[in-house]
Scaffold this motif. Sequence first.
Motif, mmCIF file in Angstrom:
data_model
loop_
_atom_site.group_PDB
_atom_site.id
_atom_site.type_symbol
_atom_site.label_atom_id
_atom_site.label_comp_id
_atom_site.label_asym_id
_atom_site.label_seq_id
_atom_site.Cartn_x
_atom_site.Cartn_y
_atom_site.Cartn_z
ATOM 1 N N SER A 21 0.829 -1.202 0.000
ATOM 2 C CA SER A 21 0.000 0.000 0.000
ATOM 3 C C SER A 21 0.869 1.260 0.000
ATOM 4 O O SER A 21 0.570 2.233 -0.694
ATOM 5 C CB SER A 21 -0.931 -0.022 1.219
ATOM 6 O OG SER A 21 -1.795 1.062 1.219
ATOM 7 N N LEU A 36 -6.751 9.046 -4.600
ATOM 8 C CA LEU A 36 -6.344 10.120 -3.694
ATOM 9 C C LEU A 36 -6.873 11.470 -4.157
ATOM 10 O O LEU A 36 -7.255 12.307 -3.338
ATOM 11 C CB LEU A 36 -4.822 10.154 -3.544
ATOM 12 C CG LEU A 36 -4.196 8.971 -2.798
ATOM 13 C CD1 LEU A 36 -2.678 9.042 -2.866
ATOM 14 C CD2 LEU A 36 -4.677 8.899 -1.369
ATOM 15 N N TYR A 39 -10.553 11.566 -3.359
ATOM 16 C CA TYR A 39 -10.776 11.746 -1.915
ATOM 17 C C TYR A 39 -10.310 13.126 -1.438
ATOM 18 O O TYR A 39 -10.406 13.442 -0.260
ATOM 19 C CB TYR A 39 -10.037 10.687 -1.103
ATOM 20 C CG TYR A 39 -10.339 9.257 -1.462
ATOM 21 C CD1 TYR A 39 -11.559 8.870 -1.992
ATOM 22 C CD2 TYR A 39 -9.377 8.272 -1.274
ATOM 23 C CE1 TYR A 39 -11.806 7.550 -2.325
ATOM 24 C CE2 TYR A 39 -9.622 6.948 -1.598
ATOM 25 C CZ TYR A 39 -10.839 6.593 -2.129
ATOM 26 O OH TYR A 39 -11.081 5.293 -2.452
ATOM 27 N N LEU A 49 2.423 9.991 3.351
ATOM 28 C CA LEU A 49 1.480 8.897 3.579
ATOM 29 C C LEU A 49 2.083 7.563 3.153
ATOM 30 O O LEU A 49 1.985 6.562 3.869
ATOM 31 C CB LEU A 49 0.162 9.163 2.846
ATOM 32 C CG LEU A 49 -0.595 10.412 3.306
ATOM 33 C CD1 LEU A 49 -1.813 10.644 2.418
ATOM 34 C CD2 LEU A 49 -1.013 10.279 4.761
ATOM 35 N N LYS A 53 3.167 4.329 5.695
ATOM 36 C CA LYS A 53 2.743 2.929 5.551
ATOM 37 C C LYS A 53 3.944 1.998 5.409
ATOM 38 O O LYS A 53 3.965 0.916 6.006
ATOM 39 C CB LYS A 53 1.803 2.780 4.355
ATOM 40 C CG LYS A 53 0.445 3.393 4.620
ATOM 41 C CD LYS A 53 -0.551 3.044 3.544
ATOM 42 C CE LYS A 53 -0.505 4.026 2.412
ATOM 43 N NZ LYS A 53 -1.627 3.826 1.466
ATOM 44 N N TYR A 80 -3.606 5.084 11.189
ATOM 45 C CA TYR A 80 -3.500 5.528 9.799
ATOM 46 C C TYR A 80 -4.727 5.076 9.002
ATOM 47 O O TYR A 80 -5.363 5.884 8.309
ATOM 48 C CB TYR A 80 -2.226 4.970 9.156
ATOM 49 C CG TYR A 80 -2.107 5.377 7.710
ATOM 50 C CD1 TYR A 80 -1.363 6.481 7.343
ATOM 51 C CD2 TYR A 80 -2.769 4.666 6.710
ATOM 52 C CE1 TYR A 80 -1.276 6.881 6.020
ATOM 53 C CE2 TYR A 80 -2.702 5.064 5.386
ATOM 54 C CZ TYR A 80 -1.956 6.167 5.048
ATOM 55 O OH TYR A 80 -1.884 6.560 3.739
ATOM 56 N N PHE A 81 -5.046 3.783 9.081
ATOM 57 C CA PHE A 81 -6.161 3.262 8.293
ATOM 58 C C PHE A 81 -7.506 3.775 8.809
ATOM 59 O O PHE A 81 -8.455 3.921 8.036
ATOM 60 C CB PHE A 81 -6.110 1.738 8.213
ATOM 61 C CG PHE A 81 -4.954 1.243 7.368
ATOM 62 C CD1 PHE A 81 -4.841 1.618 6.034
ATOM 63 C CD2 PHE A 81 -3.975 0.427 7.902
ATOM 64 C CE1 PHE A 81 -3.776 1.189 5.251
ATOM 65 C CE2 PHE A 81 -2.910 -0.015 7.127
ATOM 66 C CZ PHE A 81 -2.807 0.367 5.798
ATOM 67 N N ALA A 84 -7.810 6.894 7.095
ATOM 68 C CA ALA A 84 -8.169 6.652 5.698
ATOM 69 C C ALA A 84 -9.671 6.429 5.552
ATOM 70 O O ALA A 84 -10.293 6.935 4.613
ATOM 71 C CB ALA A 84 -7.384 5.455 5.157
ATOM 72 N N THR A 87 -11.280 9.758 5.832
ATOM 73 C CA THR A 87 -11.044 10.536 4.607
ATOM 74 C C THR A 87 -11.974 10.086 3.488
ATOM 75 O O THR A 87 -12.559 10.916 2.788
ATOM 76 C CB THR A 87 -9.572 10.405 4.170
ATOM 77 O OG1 THR A 87 -8.750 10.936 5.206
ATOM 78 C CG2 THR A 87 -9.307 11.133 2.864
ATOM 79 N N PRO A 100 -9.686 0.526 2.942
ATOM 80 C CA PRO A 100 -8.727 0.665 4.041
ATOM 81 C C PRO A 100 -8.981 -0.344 5.167
ATOM 82 O O PRO A 100 -8.044 -0.739 5.868
ATOM 83 C CB PRO A 100 -8.916 2.103 4.526
ATOM 84 C CG PRO A 100 -10.168 2.601 3.920
ATOM 85 C CD PRO A 100 -10.441 1.757 2.713
#
Length: 114
Positions: A21, A36, A39, A49, A53, A80-81, A84, A87, A100
């Motif tokens: 990822s 991205l 989003y 980002l 990861k 982090y996820f 996501a 987001t 995610p």
Amino acid sequence: MSTPTLHVIVTLLAAAMSGYSGAVVLTRADWIVKALTDYRVPQPWWPYLGTAKAAGAAGLVAGLFIPPLGTAAGIALVLYFTGAVITVARARWYTHIPFPLVYAAPVVAALALA
């Protein structure tokens, strides 16, 4: 299968998925650039980002030898996820929310097995 063996397998799977990822973001694969952009993730954030990861993936692997490091990496990846998911939801791409979560699931499992 013993729990320690299962933990190693799940951790390596989580690391591989997180590393992949991160790599697709860092190499700016066409499909991830489109996502991205859809989003509304600012382009200057993308390298950070992807690096986050990739670092999380490395931390999971290192955690097999230094458990607190793996726990910290796992928690960071879960956060982090989670970000996501937020987001994607904020961008109203509700059908993409599972993506995610698919990457987060083995990280959560690795933490649970640790």
